[in-house]
Write a protein that holds these residues in place. Sequence first.
Motif, PDB file in Angstrom:
ATOM      1  N   ASP A 151      -4.086   3.566  -2.448  1.00  0.00           N
ATOM      2  CA  ASP A 151      -3.640   2.257  -2.105  1.00  0.00           C
ATOM      3  C   ASP A 151      -4.565   1.453  -1.480  1.00  0.00           C
ATOM      4  O   ASP A 151      -4.325   0.268  -1.718  1.00  0.00           O
ATOM      5  CB  ASP A 151      -2.496   2.743  -1.103  1.00  0.00           C
ATOM      6  N   LEU A 152      -5.612   2.007  -0.892  1.00  0.00           N
ATOM      7  CA  LEU A 152      -6.297   1.093  -0.030  1.00  0.00           C
ATOM      8  C   LEU A 152      -7.342   0.277  -0.817  1.00  0.00           C
ATOM      9  O   LEU A 152      -7.654  -0.678  -0.443  1.00  0.00           O
ATOM     10  CB  LEU A 152      -7.132   2.028   1.215  1.00  0.00           C
ATOM     11  N   ILE A 164     -13.646   5.518   0.304  1.00  0.00           N
ATOM     12  CA  ILE A 164     -12.584   6.066   1.145  1.00  0.00           C
ATOM     13  C   ILE A 164     -13.007   7.376   1.608  1.00  0.00           C
ATOM     14  O   ILE A 164     -13.428   8.368   0.856  1.00  0.00           O
ATOM     15  CB  ILE A 164     -11.153   6.269   0.435  1.00  0.00           C
ATOM     16  N   GLU A 224      -2.348   8.416  -0.051  1.00  0.00           N
ATOM     17  CA  GLU A 224      -2.576   6.978   0.230  1.00  0.00           C
ATOM     18  C   GLU A 224      -4.091   6.420   0.030  1.00  0.00           C
ATOM     19  O   GLU A 224      -4.162   5.205  -0.051  1.00  0.00           O
ATOM     20  CB  GLU A 224      -2.460   6.778   1.868  1.00  0.00           C
ATOM     21  N   HIS A 240      -4.176  -2.342   6.357  1.00  0.00           N
ATOM     22  CA  HIS A 240      -3.233  -1.049   6.226  1.00  0.00           C
ATOM     23  C   HIS A 240      -3.134  -0.259   7.313  1.00  0.00           C
ATOM     24  O   HIS A 240      -4.281   0.109   7.950  1.00  0.00           O
ATOM     25  CB  HIS A 240      -3.706  -0.185   4.869  1.00  0.00           C
ATOM     26  N   VAL A 290      -7.972  -3.599   0.219  1.00  0.00           N
ATOM     27  CA  VAL A 290      -9.254  -3.615   0.844  1.00  0.00           C
ATOM     28  C   VAL A 290      -9.722  -5.086   0.045  1.00  0.00           C
ATOM     29  O   VAL A 290     -10.458  -5.958   0.496  1.00  0.00           O
ATOM     30  CB  VAL A 290     -10.141  -2.630   0.946  1.00  0.00           C
ATOM     31  N   LEU A 311      -9.762   7.080   6.321  1.00  0.00           N
ATOM     32  CA  LEU A 311      -8.299   7.091   6.094  1.00  0.00           C
ATOM     33  C   LEU A 311      -7.752   8.030   7.004  1.00  0.00           C
ATOM     34  O   LEU A 311      -8.078   9.374   7.205  1.00  0.00           O
ATOM     35  CB  LEU A 311      -8.326   7.649   4.790  1.00  0.00           C
ATOM     36  N   CYS A 342     -13.704   1.106   9.890  1.00  0.00           N
ATOM     37  CA  CYS A 342     -14.402   0.467   8.504  1.00  0.00           C
ATOM     38  C   CYS A 342     -15.739   0.192   8.884  1.00  0.00           C
ATOM     39  O   CYS A 342     -16.106  -0.019  10.063  1.00  0.00           O
ATOM     40  CB  CYS A 342     -13.590  -0.654   8.267  1.00  0.00           C
ATOM     41  N   VAL A 350     -14.045   2.948   4.151  1.00  0.00           N
ATOM     42  CA  VAL A 350     -12.884   2.994   5.082  1.00  0.00           C
ATOM     43  C   VAL A 350     -12.573   4.248   5.331  1.00  0.00           C
ATOM     44  O   VAL A 350     -12.709   5.589   4.537  1.00  0.00           O
ATOM     45  CB  VAL A 350     -11.746   2.227   4.829  1.00  0.00           C
ATOM     46  N   SER A 381      -2.988   2.682   7.766  1.00  0.00           N
ATOM     47  CA  SER A 381      -3.609   4.130   7.646  1.00  0.00           C
ATOM     48  C   SER A 381      -5.393   4.040   7.764  1.00  0.00           C
ATOM     49  O   SER A 381      -6.135   4.900   7.568  1.00  0.00           O
ATOM     50  CB  SER A 381      -3.315   4.852   6.441  1.00  0.00           C
ATOM     51  N   ILE A 382      -5.613   2.571   7.725  1.00  0.00           N
ATOM     52  CA  ILE A 382      -7.182   2.603   7.887  1.00  0.00           C
ATOM     53  C   ILE A 382      -7.795   2.598   9.534  1.00  0.00           C
ATOM     54  O   ILE A 382      -6.999   1.820  10.249  1.00  0.00           O
ATOM     55  CB  ILE A 382      -7.612   1.199   7.386  1.00  0.00           C
ATOM     56  N   GLY A 428       0.831  -1.059  -0.063  1.00  0.00           N
ATOM     57  CA  GLY A 428       0.034   0.212   0.150  1.00  0.00           C
ATOM     58  C   GLY A 428       0.817   1.296   0.222  1.00  0.00           C
ATOM     59  O   GLY A 428       0.339   2.036   0.625  1.00  0.00           O
TER      60      GLY A 428
END
Length: 1510
Positions: free
Chosen positions: A1451-1452, A1473, A1448, A1421, A1456, A1442, A1427, A1440, A1423-1424, A849
């Motif tokens: 990237d998720l 996100i 970023e 990840h 996910v 962030l 959720c 999610v 940074s999550i 990620g």
Amino acid sequence: MAAERGGCSLEAVPLPPEVRESLAELELELSEGDITQKGYEKKRAKLLANGNIPLVQGVDPSLQAENRVSGSSQATTTGVKQQKSRSTNSRDERFRSDVHTEAVQAALAKYKERKMPMPSKRRSVLVHSSVETYTPPDNHSAPPDVTTGLVEHLHHERPQVASVRGVPRGYNSSILETADGVPVNSRVSSKIQQLLNTLKRPKRPPLKEFFVDDFEELLEVQQPDPNQPKPEGNQMNVLKGEPLGMVTNWPPSLLAALQRWGTTQPKAPCLTALDTTGKAIYTLTYGKLWSRSLKLAYTLLNKLTTKNEPLLKPGDRVALVFPNSDPVMFMVAFYGCLLAELIPVPIEVPLTRKDAGSQQIGFLLGSCGVTLALTTDACQKGLPKAQTGEVVTFKGWPRLMWFVIDGKHLAKPAKDWHPQVRDASAEIAYIEYKTSKEGSTVGITVSHASMLAHCHALTQACGYSEAETLTNVLDFKRDAGLWHGVLTSVMNRMHVISIPYALMKVNPLSWIQKVCSYKARVAVVKSRDMHWSLLAQRDQRDVSLSSLRMLLVADGANPWSISSCDAFLNVFQSRGLRPEVICPCASSSEALTVAIRRPPELGGPPPGKAVLSMNCLSFGVIRVDTEEKLSVLTVQDVGQIMPGANVCVVKVDGTPYLCKADEVGEICVNSGATGMAYFGLLGITKNVFEAIPVTAAGVPVSDQPFTRTGLLGFVGPDYLVFVVGKLDGLMTVSGRRHNADDVVATALAVEPMKFVYRGRIAVFSVTVLHDDRIVLVAEQRPDASEEDSFQWMSRVLQVVSLSFLSLQAVDSIHQVGVYCLALVPANTLPKAPLGGIHISETKQRFLEGALHPCNVLMCPHTCVTNLPKPRQKQPDVGPASMIVGNLVAGKRIAQASGRDVTQLEDNDQARKFLYLADVLQWRAQTTPDHPLFLLLNSKGTVASSASCIQLHKRAERVAVALLEKGRLNVGDHVALVYPPGVDLIATFYGCLYAGCIPITVRPPHPQNLATTLPTVKMIVEVSKSACILTTQAIMKLLKSKEAAAAVDIKTWPTILDTDDMPKKKLAGIFRPTSPDMLAYLDFSVSTTGILAGVKMSHAATSALCRSIKLQCELYPSRQIAICLDPYCGLGFALWCLCSVYSGHQSILVPPLELESNVSVWLSAVSQYKVRVTFCSYSVMEMCTKGLGTQTDILRMKGVNLSCVRTCMVVAEERPRITLTQSFSKLFKDLGLSARAVSTTFGCRVNVAICLQPNRLGKLAEQGTAGPDPTTVYVDMRALRHDRVRLVERGSPHSLPLMESGKILPGVKVIIAHTETKGPLGDSHLGEIWVSSPHNATGYYTVYGEEALHADHFTARLSFGDTQTIWARTGYLGFLRRTELTDASGERHDALYVVGSLDETLELRGMRYHPIDIETSVIRAHKSIAECAVFTWTNLLVVVVELEGSEQEALDLVALVTNVVLEEHYLIVGVVVIVDPGVIPINSRGEKQRMHLRDGFLADQLDPIYVAYNM
């Protein structure tokens, strides 16, 4: 070919050279975007007219112009060239194959109508697009088509890009219907509808076989297609190369050759180095090379010491760190090491501590035991330094000593010192590094004998002669650049002109200019260098390539190099380049050179070309196809095998069986000129360097071992070798093989020029759910707009993965789905040392990620074909059969109960305490000054308090106000809208005194009236409240202008404020006629968004208080601390009811106070030495997050939690083990016992089913408080099938479940089947049913859902005990009898709550609990932050939060999607996100997933990014 396809045969028409040249230039102008398509066609027609080419009706003029033979002398190459029509598409020459382009365009035309919803992106994330490109919404036109894969009229069809709210604008409010036929009026809904329409594709044929993934689910295995092509040829024989010729004065070793030339021809030029302007800066002669190598060898062996011992001894490894611009110093270092009998390990210059792959190089140096690095003065100065001034130790590198080899640092050898120039032996000469597909770096050892044999074979194959000039564009540190430009050149006293990479970047024509000026006979290049020079050649008229006798194309084995060779010949034939000069070759780090095409004068046969069916290639079968077909791969031969070598082709997997003649396999070489081993890695060395090919009968073909080359190919006519791919680029998807380079070529055929950078595309595979999935990452041009790039991405997907859209698409290109396509900002992909992309590092970043794409398109729906079969519902087994089944299996019925209340204490007291109003009066008379309540503020000081008499008097005043001011009657409903505090409690009892029915309501939030006030209004209306009691401040708020904007304030019932009530005595306190009369209404909004009010009778209220009193041993001498919201459920009961009933003192801490002082609750617990405390999960989470780093400060302030015997979390959900464990662990330092934290369970029908007090008071001494809560591990996959399977901790798919507490006295629990309503056995999953005196008596109203909940309070079992009336909790769980014993000596029955039935997601016929999917996603990840998942029209939507930078966000999306596929076998439909705090959480700390869903569908989330997975 193409002309015939146009329906008309065409004689080849020769073109004048100047017209041909102008046409080629025009083509390149178009490919670079310097000319429009229209301008191009105009100019081309003019040129062809000047060249007198007749335009044949119905045939593209470019095809006529190109379909030519340029004279009989070129007969050998016309086969390759004749059918290569130049495409009118702008795309990379390097990956050209014009048939391929036609295929791509045809495929696009065919699937033009396929639509994909474009992702939504918040403005701040649109890093590339300028604001000016946004079009204002046009509300009168029809909604623009945001999904089309092919845009015909760009000005009309281009979608409006995301507005500030993050969803494309320009929709009008046309109503769509969802798959369920529900009309929705929202932009998000319309996108989801587009996604659903896109996913409606022909059903795949059923697959017969499955493989078991441990237990529940069976994953599909792709069955071999009965019609798939199979190899039919004879088994191939081992191919023998021509023998190595005998040369009369051939030196016995490479060093002997250097010594000979250094002493006999000292002035002969050996190597010329150029600067970045192309000027020759230094020419190294053979004399200088010899003398400087001697000096270096002497210095290394004699002048470097450590503790008076020589630092190096023969056989030690030494790193060579030289920039690509300094071949002279590298050559001196290399031969100096050989002379000193040291082993050089050439590596790249590490520029920063984080270079792509640098850590792996460090690992190689460490494993080789390297302690010394040789470099130049300039290079050493450029390396990053530590504060001491020394070169830093790079990440993962061993500690190195850096030695600069510039002249002044070298010592003159002593007169008596002479190096031993030995004959070539089997000792290691040098180590060449190689990076594998996974990113690991290995060192390949090459012996002195192999090095000599390789030089011999290259000299013979290339016909090298003394004093020839060679131009080398390749990296001289490894591979063909080293073999030709440093080793073989010295063997033959050749003169090498080394072209640095930096010069090629500035002037791509430099190598051609040097060939011309030095009259070079040989040039060693890559396809890329040929392509670059094509782009720059317009500026040059006076170059000539007539001196070349060999143009070695080092990467000629790449499938796309043929187009570069053709295009290059096209342009430079007019400048003296002869067709037969182009010599592609194939090599590998392990086997060195494998094959080289020889010019005719060296005895080479005519070059060959193969047009192969890509479909057959994916099955490893060679079928020659016609170029009329779309899905073909055109490859050129790489010549004949090397002199002195034996070659065979073996199967890629398993035992190296020989392939059949028409089968693709791995090429293996047996010769004296290959690498020896992977340094220090014996296992894989044996596999690669000591392969023994065997015949089909298992007989070895030779007693000599073969080396696997990693090249995939076959041997064609004239014993020519053809390579169709590399093992490193091989991706096996659903049992079929695809080559990364071919997918790159396809992507580049989709007009990439406007959107992505050529040569900056990476294709690799990642393993998700037991199969390889293809990922394509490209760098996006800064000037490409979002929607253009998205269109390009969707078109690439359509072209590459056609077969999944239509299984009948025989002419599809690759017949493979691209799993993920990501575009990253320009210049952000990790680079390989000399340009190009570092594939393994890119893959690593993707998986971690850390790629930070600016555009992402995932296609799991089209790619993932091996999901488990959807669960089929079995015909229902009757409840009686289940009971019989359980009896036969020896399982008891899952039923449990708390202690029997009738035996516990004198029932007179229970009768006396039947009405809480009576209890309060009694306490006010018997213990008037006993303190019942202390309310603390955020500073921890007492804000207000109430003794028994004070509470009684305040309640009386409230009752008077209700009867006199409010003119209320007995049985009227009164809404109490108060902040948490004593007022709320006093007014509650005031209502009871007046005979009114109280309803506690959370006051609206002054800063957020728009969302909180409607809930208040709704509860007031639904509960039919005749009056609202509140404070003056809230009363003003309810009637304010701001309130009027949110609700109709004119329809409030009577509002009374209780701040200044007259001190009047109440005439008489109301006494209910029956304990079954209504005492109060308990309203709350469930997590599924349903507002429900339950009726609590006086009997149920007192039974509830009694049960809690008995379970927690509450007496007047006790103090408990409560940090809960007082508006509903157990929180309300503990806050308002229990103290009055049991007489204990309650210390009240409103959770809101924690926002200004997180430690207020724990400090209060410590200050008052509280033994029992209650909190919610949200309070526990605030403490864990807010006080994580402050435990030392709290200890210094005297906070001590060792007094706490039990801390109970009040919840209506599955216990959150991770949170409770974190809390216990964190506050262990403050004395909190590890056993103190436990959970409770209640729900709407019964607010307190389980409470777990941990060994308190007298019972603790007697050991009768019951055992500690137990934790079991269940198989998550079994839960999906409504089954419980206990597994060991740590086993795959295990899910920890904690017991929800000890069942309260008087409470009976049974587990019932959700559909048949029959009783279930021990450890079976079903609905928890409860029977108890404190069950609520029914719903007062369920807003909008009345009919659904009729039987919640009056359920009966369909079999067994059919008399008892149960209440259905709506929660799934199971009972399990444990080995532990409770107070009565009985074995303890533990109740485990799995989750709310209303919240479960029914997907693929299985039942999923949102929390399980959410837990997996949060782990994906760092940074999550949070959720939440929900479904919409059968699509799984994952939202999610962030907690990190917005770059970023994208990237998720892949992470996910991956984690949900891997762990839950579900395909995510939409990934949203959002910012932290967007997911709504109620006061109990539960996620309000339905509110979130409504917010998403109404476009109210302001998402950072919304990705619609295809």
